[in-house]
Write a protein that holds these residues in place. Sequence first.
Motif, short mmCIF file in Angstrom:
data_model
loop_
_atom_site.label_atom_id
_atom_site.label_comp_id
_atom_site.label_asym_id
_atom_site.label_seq_id
_atom_site.Cartn_x
_atom_site.Cartn_y
_atom_site.Cartn_z
N ILE A 1 31.32 28.51 37.58
CA ILE A 1 32.11 29.59 36.98
C ILE A 1 33.40 29.73 37.77
O ILE A 1 33.38 29.81 39.00
N SER A 2 34.53 29.75 37.05
CA SER A 2 35.84 29.99 37.66
C SER A 2 36.25 31.42 37.36
O SER A 2 36.22 31.85 36.20
N GLU A 3 36.60 32.17 38.41
CA GLU A 3 36.94 33.59 38.22
C GLU A 3 37.95 33.98 39.29
O GLU A 3 37.90 33.47 40.41
N ILE A 4 38.88 34.89 38.93
CA ILE A 4 39.92 35.27 39.89
C ILE A 4 39.79 36.71 40.40
O ILE A 4 40.35 37.04 41.43
N SER A 5 39.06 37.57 39.68
CA SER A 5 38.95 38.97 40.13
C SER A 5 38.06 39.05 41.37
O SER A 5 36.91 38.60 41.34
N PRO A 6 38.55 39.65 42.46
CA PRO A 6 37.73 39.77 43.68
C PRO A 6 36.42 40.51 43.42
O PRO A 6 35.36 40.13 43.95
N ASP A 7 36.48 41.59 42.62
CA ASP A 7 35.26 42.36 42.35
C ASP A 7 34.23 41.52 41.60
O ASP A 7 33.05 41.54 41.89
N ARG A 8 34.72 40.80 40.58
CA ARG A 8 33.79 39.97 39.80
C ARG A 8 33.27 38.80 40.63
O ARG A 8 32.10 38.42 40.51
N LEU A 9 34.12 38.23 41.48
CA LEU A 9 33.65 37.14 42.37
C LEU A 9 32.51 37.63 43.25
O LEU A 9 31.50 36.93 43.43
N ALA A 10 32.66 38.84 43.78
CA ALA A 10 31.61 39.37 44.66
C ALA A 10 30.30 39.53 43.91
O ALA A 10 29.23 39.20 44.42
N VAL A 11 30.39 40.03 42.66
CA VAL A 11 29.18 40.18 41.84
C VAL A 11 28.54 38.82 41.56
O VAL A 11 27.34 38.60 41.76
N LEU A 12 29.38 37.87 41.11
CA LEU A 12 28.86 36.55 40.72
C LEU A 12 28.17 35.86 41.89
O LEU A 12 27.16 35.18 41.73
N ARG A 13 28.73 36.06 43.09
CA ARG A 13 28.18 35.35 44.26
C ARG A 13 26.82 35.88 44.65
O ARG A 13 26.07 35.20 45.35
N ALA B 1 40.18 47.37 34.65
CA ALA B 1 40.63 46.94 35.97
C ALA B 1 39.65 45.96 36.62
O ALA B 1 39.85 45.58 37.78
N ALA B 2 38.59 45.58 35.88
CA ALA B 2 37.55 44.67 36.39
C ALA B 2 36.85 45.24 37.63
O ALA B 2 36.29 44.50 38.43
N ARG B 3 36.87 46.58 37.77
CA ARG B 3 36.11 47.18 38.88
C ARG B 3 34.63 47.22 38.56
O ARG B 3 33.81 47.37 39.45
N ARG B 4 34.29 47.15 37.30
CA ARG B 4 32.89 47.00 36.89
C ARG B 4 32.81 45.78 35.99
O ARG B 4 33.79 45.42 35.34
#
Length: 349
Positions: free
Chosen positions: A203-215, A339-342
């Motif tokens: 998965i390629s993603e740029i939002s820091p919040d979403r990256l943290a969730v995905l990881r 804002a991709a915070r959630r």
Amino acid sequence: VKAALFHGKQDIRIEDVDVLEPGVGEVRLRNAYNGICGSDLHFYDTPETSGVDFSKPHPVTGRTLPQILGHEFSGTVDAVGAGVDTVKVGDRVSVFPMISCGICSACARGQVNVCRVVSSYGTSSASGGLAEFSVVRVKDVHVLPDSVDLKLGALVEPMAVAWHAVRRSGIEAGQHALVVGGGPIGIGIAFALRARGVTDVTISEISPDRLAVLRTMGIATVVDPAAADLGDHLREATGQRGVDVAFDTAGGATGLTTALAHLTPGGCAVELAIDVTPREIVPIHLVLNELRVLGTLAYLPSDFDAVIAAMADGAYNTAAWVDVLTLDQIVPAIDDLRAARRTKVLIRT
Ligand SMILES: [Zn+2]
Ligand SMILES: [Zn+2]
């Protein structure tokens, strides 16, 4: 009873509405959860480009604003109308929200998901999921087995979007996949791929919040293309071949071109983004590599059944990426999602 009514651009109000009685072939649900999705953000922020024309009555249902929002929902059958014998009071269900016309050229081909005059609960119907109760056609409810809870029940719809795209791509166990964008649909694609035996997923993603969730989720290798070279990663992961299927859930100026750039010869780029950004595609690149580009929209009833069966097999979970809020928190939830915070919000109705 309470409902979230959409009155127009950036205008959602929690208001009292009447409880409807189920008619012939209909059931009433005590709604449980409703997911807020990208389309709802689109309706709220820019209804004029959302793909749903709220400015005049719907050509089939005649519905106009205000509209009860919510098309990703689950509930418990609370009353049944005349002629209903396939579900009973107390059954827990997920709702297939799209209402196709049955007679247009798409419907005639069985592609009810691309019906020319489709309507839907939550966009052009007397009912929607963001209310305490709804009335829906019994043919639109999918009964949940005991092992699938009502939270998962509200996620069947977005997970079916992803399942439909994965199924249409023709990807097989043992192949490699790239998913551009790690929001709810990207996550749904990773779940669907794993359920179908495809385990090499990036998965390629740029939002820091979403990256943290995905990881924290463990469903794919996660790459931030701003921090690491996506091409280098994929060449190494695929033994220099490139990926077999690349799904674009992100859109924007680079979504589809990123998907195409990393395909192996004969590979397939699948476009899911509801997006109007033009992108430049060089025909010879498609020709020399015999690439396929496939658009996919929504789902068929069979995708709902497949997702519910995979949920019953334990293929999905709500940990890390799903937050549950209440009806009066819809507008702040929309702000957080924009804002991709959630990643995903379910409203407990
Ligand atoms: Zn949706
Ligand atoms: Zn139709």
